[in-house]
Design an enzyme around this catalytic site. Structure first.
Site, PDB file in Angstrom:
ATOM      1  N   TYR A 105      -9.908   4.435 -12.286  1.00  0.00           N
ATOM      2  CA  TYR A 105      -9.689   5.129 -10.992  1.00  0.00           C
ATOM      3  C   TYR A 105      -9.487   6.624 -11.153  1.00  0.00           C
ATOM      4  CZ  TYR A 105      -7.979   0.343 -10.220  1.00  0.00           C
ATOM      5  OH  TYR A 105      -7.815  -1.017 -10.198  1.00  0.00           O
ATOM      6  N   CYS A 150     -13.564   1.887 -28.774  1.00  0.00           N
ATOM      7  CA  CYS A 150     -14.856   2.557 -28.956  1.00  0.00           C
ATOM      8  C   CYS A 150     -15.554   2.801 -27.624  1.00  0.00           C
ATOM      9  CB  CYS A 150     -15.723   1.704 -29.857  1.00  0.00           C
ATOM     10  SG  CYS A 150     -14.837   1.247 -31.342  1.00  0.00           S
ATOM     11  N   GLU A 151     -14.981   3.632 -26.806  1.00  0.00           N
ATOM     12  CA  GLU A 151     -15.563   3.990 -25.508  1.00  0.00           C
ATOM     13  C   GLU A 151     -15.116   5.406 -25.191  1.00  0.00           C
ATOM     14  OE1 GLU A 151     -16.848   1.873 -22.787  1.00  0.00           O
ATOM     15  OE2 GLU A 151     -16.509  -0.108 -23.655  1.00  0.00           O
ATOM     16  N   TYR A 182       0.168  -2.346 -12.143  1.00  0.00           N
ATOM     17  CA  TYR A 182      -1.240  -2.387 -12.525  1.00  0.00           C
ATOM     18  C   TYR A 182      -1.459  -1.840 -13.932  1.00  0.00           C
ATOM     19  CZ  TYR A 182      -1.356  -3.262  -7.558  1.00  0.00           C
ATOM     20  OH  TYR A 182      -1.111  -3.788  -6.312  1.00  0.00           O
ATOM     21  N   PRO A 199       4.537  -5.241  -0.543  1.00  0.00           N
ATOM     22  CA  PRO A 199       4.472  -4.098  -1.448  1.00  0.00           C
ATOM     23  C   PRO A 199       4.413  -4.512  -2.916  1.00  0.00           C
ATOM     24  CG  PRO A 199       6.725  -4.444  -0.735  1.00  0.00           C
ATOM     25  CD  PRO A 199       5.891  -5.473   0.002  1.00  0.00           C
ATOM     26  N   GLY A 200       3.605  -3.838  -3.675  1.00  0.00           N
ATOM     27  CA  GLY A 200       3.539  -4.083  -5.112  1.00  0.00           C
ATOM     28  C   GLY A 200       3.914  -2.814  -5.862  1.00  0.00           C
ATOM     29  N   ARG A 201       2.966  -1.885  -5.857  1.00  0.00           N
ATOM     30  CA  ARG A 201       3.131  -0.652  -6.621  1.00  0.00           C
ATOM     31  C   ARG A 201       4.452   0.068  -6.350  1.00  0.00           C
ATOM     32  NH1 ARG A 201      -1.410   2.492  -8.035  1.00  0.00           N
ATOM     33  NH2 ARG A 201      -2.507   1.430  -6.348  1.00  0.00           N
ATOM     34  N   GLY A 220       0.754  -1.255   0.000  1.00  0.00           N
ATOM     35  CA  GLY A 220       0.000   0.000   0.000  1.00  0.00           C
ATOM     36  C   GLY A 220       0.772   1.285   0.000  1.00  0.00           C
TER      37      GLY A 220
HETATM   38  N1  LLP Z   1      -1.496  -7.188  -0.427  1.00  0.00           N
HETATM   39  C1  LLP Z   1      -2.799  -7.327  -0.696  1.00  0.00           C
HETATM   40  C2  LLP Z   1      -3.584  -8.274   0.092  1.00  0.00           C
HETATM   41  C3  LLP Z   1      -3.382  -6.558  -1.711  1.00  0.00           C
HETATM   42  O1  LLP Z   1      -4.690  -6.693  -1.965  1.00  0.00           O
HETATM   43  C4  LLP Z   1      -2.587  -5.655  -2.468  1.00  0.00           C
HETATM   44  C5  LLP Z   1      -3.169  -4.853  -3.551  1.00  0.00           C
HETATM   45  C6  LLP Z   1      -1.215  -5.567  -2.158  1.00  0.00           C
HETATM   46  C7  LLP Z   1      -0.711  -6.348  -1.128  1.00  0.00           C
HETATM   47  C8  LLP Z   1      -0.285  -4.651  -2.888  1.00  0.00           C
HETATM   48  O2  LLP Z   1      -0.620  -3.326  -2.701  1.00  0.00           O
HETATM   49  P1  LLP Z   1       0.313  -2.162  -3.300  1.00  0.00           P
HETATM   50  O3  LLP Z   1       1.608  -2.170  -2.556  1.00  0.00           O
HETATM   51  O4  LLP Z   1       0.498  -2.448  -4.735  1.00  0.00           O
HETATM   52  O5  LLP Z   1      -0.474  -0.930  -3.077  1.00  0.00           O
HETATM   53  N2  LLP Z   1      -5.324  -1.852  -9.521  1.00  0.00           N
HETATM   54  C9  LLP Z   1      -5.251  -0.803  -8.537  1.00  0.00           C
HETATM   55  C10 LLP Z   1      -4.571  -1.266  -7.270  1.00  0.00           C
HETATM   56  C11 LLP Z   1      -5.243  -2.478  -6.655  1.00  0.00           C
HETATM   57  C12 LLP Z   1      -4.527  -2.976  -5.425  1.00  0.00           C
HETATM   58  C13 LLP Z   1      -5.062  -4.300  -5.003  1.00  0.00           C
HETATM   59  N3  LLP Z   1      -4.408  -4.906  -3.880  1.00  0.00           N
HETATM   60  C14 LLP Z   1      -4.531   0.403  -9.143  1.00  0.00           C
HETATM   61  O6  LLP Z   1      -4.159   0.360 -10.303  1.00  0.00           O
HETATM   62  O7  LLP Z   1      -4.393   1.434  -8.490  1.00  0.00           O
END
Ligand code: LLP
Length: 415
Positions: free
Chosen positions: A317, A343-344, A371, A275-277, A239
Site C-alpha cells: 500500500y 529477493c524482491e 495488519y 474497528p480493527g486498526r 475504518g
Molecule cells: N469490517 C469490515 C467488513 C472490514 O472489511 C474491515 C477491514 C474492518 C471492519 C476493519 O477495518 P479497520 O477498522 O481495521 O480499518 N490490510 C489493509 C487493511 C485492510 C482492511 C480490510 N477490511 C492495511 O494494512 O491497511
C-alpha cells in the site's frame, strides 16, 4: 497517548526497554502493549456511554489469541470473516453472542458452525449468500439473524486497495436494491432481519465520509420501516484511521462514536462498529536487527532481519510507518533505505530514513500492531516472527517464533 516512549536514549514499550525484548526473544519480533489496546477499546466504550450498542473488534487486524483475550475481558464483541477467526475468538474466551460474521464468501460449513455457537448476526453481502444462509439455517432448524451489507457509494478518500464503499467495489449490495432483498429475507422463516451494515474503507483520516454513509443507510432504515421491516441495529463497520506520520490527523474515536449515536436521532436502533486498526495499530511495534549496512552510489541500505514477508504494508500500500532505533548508536546519522533479506525490489520497510545506526543496531517499526503479523507469509522459507505482549513491566511470549522444521512439516517427498 503513545506507550512507546524514549527514556534516557532508549525506546520503551510501557515499562520495558525494547532492546531487552530483542535480547531475550530475538528478532524479528512483534511487541504489543496491553495498555494501548485497552485504552483504544475504552475510547470506543466511552463513545457508546450507556447507548445499547456493541463494539465488535475486527479480528483480521490482529488475531493473536492473547490480543483477543484482552479484548474479550474488556467486554468486546468480534467481527469475523472466517470460521478460523470464529474458532480463535472462542479459544480466546470471546462471547459468541457478540460476534458478527462479515465477508463476501461464507461457505455453508462456516454458516453451520456460526449457527451452532449462536452468533449475534450474519452480515450478508449478496442475494446468493442470503439464499444459501436461509437454506442452511432451515436445514439446521435454526433462525439466522441477518443484516445486509449495503454499499452506500461513498468515497472514503483512502488508498484504493482499502476503499470498499464505492459502487465499483465487490463488497455489499447496492443500497438501491437492498429493499427487495430485505423483503425477501423478511418472508423467510429461517431468517430474522435484525440490521443493516456497511463498511466504506479503512484508514479514514476524516470522519465526514462515515456520517455521509450513515445518512444514506438511515434513509434505507426509514424506507424499510415504512415497509414494515423494523431493524434493531445499524453497523457502520470499521475504518477509523490512526496516526502513522506526525501530520496524520485521524478522527477522535470517542467523538466520532458519539456523533454516530446522535445521528440515529429518535430511532430505536443500536449502533454497532467493527474497528480493527484503530484498536491495535499503535499498540504494536516490529523489532528488527540491522544485519548489514551497504552503500551503493545511489543509496545507503540498512539490511535488516525483518522483510516484506513479516510486514507487507509498505510494499502493498506504499504505507509509511515510522522506524526508530531502540537505542541511538554513537555514529553520524545517514539516510538509509531500510530493506529486508527477501529477493524482491519491493522488499523494503522504509525509504530515505535518517538513522544513526550500525551493524547490530535494533530498530522498531512503529504502528505495526494492525495488519502486520496477520498478513505475514513464509516467503523465502522464512519462519514467521515471534509475538510478545508487554503488560506494565512484564513481557509475555504470546506466539513462538516459527521453526524451520515446522515450515515443511506437512510436505511429503514422493514415494
Ligand atoms: N469490517 C469490515 C467488513 C472490514 O472489511 C474491515 C477491514 C474492518 C471492519 C476493519 O477495518 P479497520 O477498522 O481495521 O480499518 N490490510 C489493509 C487493511 C485492510 C482492511 C480490510 N477490511 C492495511 O494494512 O491497511
Amino acid at each position: 497517548m503513545t506507550v512507546f516512549t524514549q527514556q534516557n536514549g532508549q525506546l520503551f514499550c510501557e515499562q520495558v526497554a525494547l532492546a531487552d525484548v530483542q535480547q531475550q526473544y530475538g528478532s524479528p519480533t512483534y511487541v504489543y502493549s496491553r495498555k494501548a489496546i485497552t485504552e483504544a477499546f475504552e475510547a470506543y466504550k466511552a463513545g457508546l456511554g450507556n447507548h445499547p450498542g456493541l463494539i465488535c473488534y475486527a479480528v483480521k487486524a490482529n488475531s493473536n489469541i492473547a490480543v483477543l483475550q484482552v479484548l474479550a475481558e474488556l467486554g468486546a464483541g468480534f467481527d469475523i470473516v472466517s470460521q478460523g477467526e470464529l474458532e480463535r475468538v472462542l479459544a480466546a474466551g470471546g462471547d459468541a453472542s457478540k460476534v458478527v460474521f462479515s465477508g463476501v464468501a461464507k461457505r455453508p460449513q462456516e454458516m453451520r458452525r456460526a449457527l451452532e455457537v449462536g452468533i449475534h448476526c450474519f452480515n450478508v453481502e449478496s442475494r446468493a449468500e442470503l439464499e444459501v444462509l436461509a437454506a442452511v439455517a432451515a436445514e439446521e432448524g435454526k433462525v439466522a439473524p441477518v443484516s445486509l451489507r449495503v454499499n452506500p457509494d461513498v468515497d472514503a478518500k483512502t488508498h484504493p486497495y482499502i476503499s470498499t464503499g464505492l459502487k465499483e467495489n465487490k463488497f455489499g449490495v447496492d443500497i438501491d436494491e437492498a429493499i427487495e432483498h430485505y423483503k425477501w429475507a423478511a418472508a423467510q422463516a429461517s431468517l430474522k432481519v435484525v440490521g443493516v451494515d456497511c463498511h466504506i474503507g479503512s484508514q479514514l483520516t476524516e470522519a465526514q465520509p462515515f456520517f455521509d454513509a450513515q445518512a444514506r443507510v438511515l434513509n434505507l432504515v426509514d424506507t424499510l420501516a415504512e415497509n414494515g421491516i423494523e431493524l434493531e441495529h445499524v453497523d457502520m463497520g470499521g475504518g477509523i484511521g490512526v496516526r502513522y506520520e506526525n501530520d496524520d490527523t485521524p478522527p477522535n474515536i470517542t467523538e466520532s462514536v458519539q456523533q454516530m449515536i446522535a445521528n440515529l436521532g429518535e430511532r430505536k436502533l443500536g449502533l454497532l462498529l467493527e474497528p480493527g486498526r484503530s484498536i491495535v495499530a499503535n499498540a504494536g511495534a516490529l523489532l528488527t536487527e540491522v544485519i548489514y549496512l551497504k552503500s551503493t552510489e545511489a543509496h545507503n541500505f540498512a539490511i535488516v532481519d525483518a522483510a516484506m514477508n513479516d510486514m507487507i504494508r509498505p510494499a502493498l500500500y506504499q504505507a509509511w510507518m515510522e522506524i526508530l532505533p531502540v537505542q541511538a548508536a554513537k555514529v553520524a546519522a545517514k539516510e538509509y533505505d531500510v530493506v529486508g533479506p527477501v529477493c524482491e525490489t519491493g522488499d523494503f520497510l522504509g525509504k530515505k530514513r535518517t538513522l544513526a545506526i550500525e551493524q547490530g543496531s535494533v530498530l522498531a517499526m512503529l504502528s505495526a500492531g494492525a495488519y502486520g503479523f496477520v498478513m505475514a507469509s513464509n516467503y523465502n522459507t522464512r519462519g514467521r516472527a515471534a509475538e510478545v505482549m508487554v503488560d506494565g513491566a512484564q513481557v509475555h511470549l504470546i506466539r513462538e517464533r516459527e521453526t524451520v522444521e515446522s515450515l515443511f512439516a506437512g510436505e511429503h517427498r514422493l514415494g
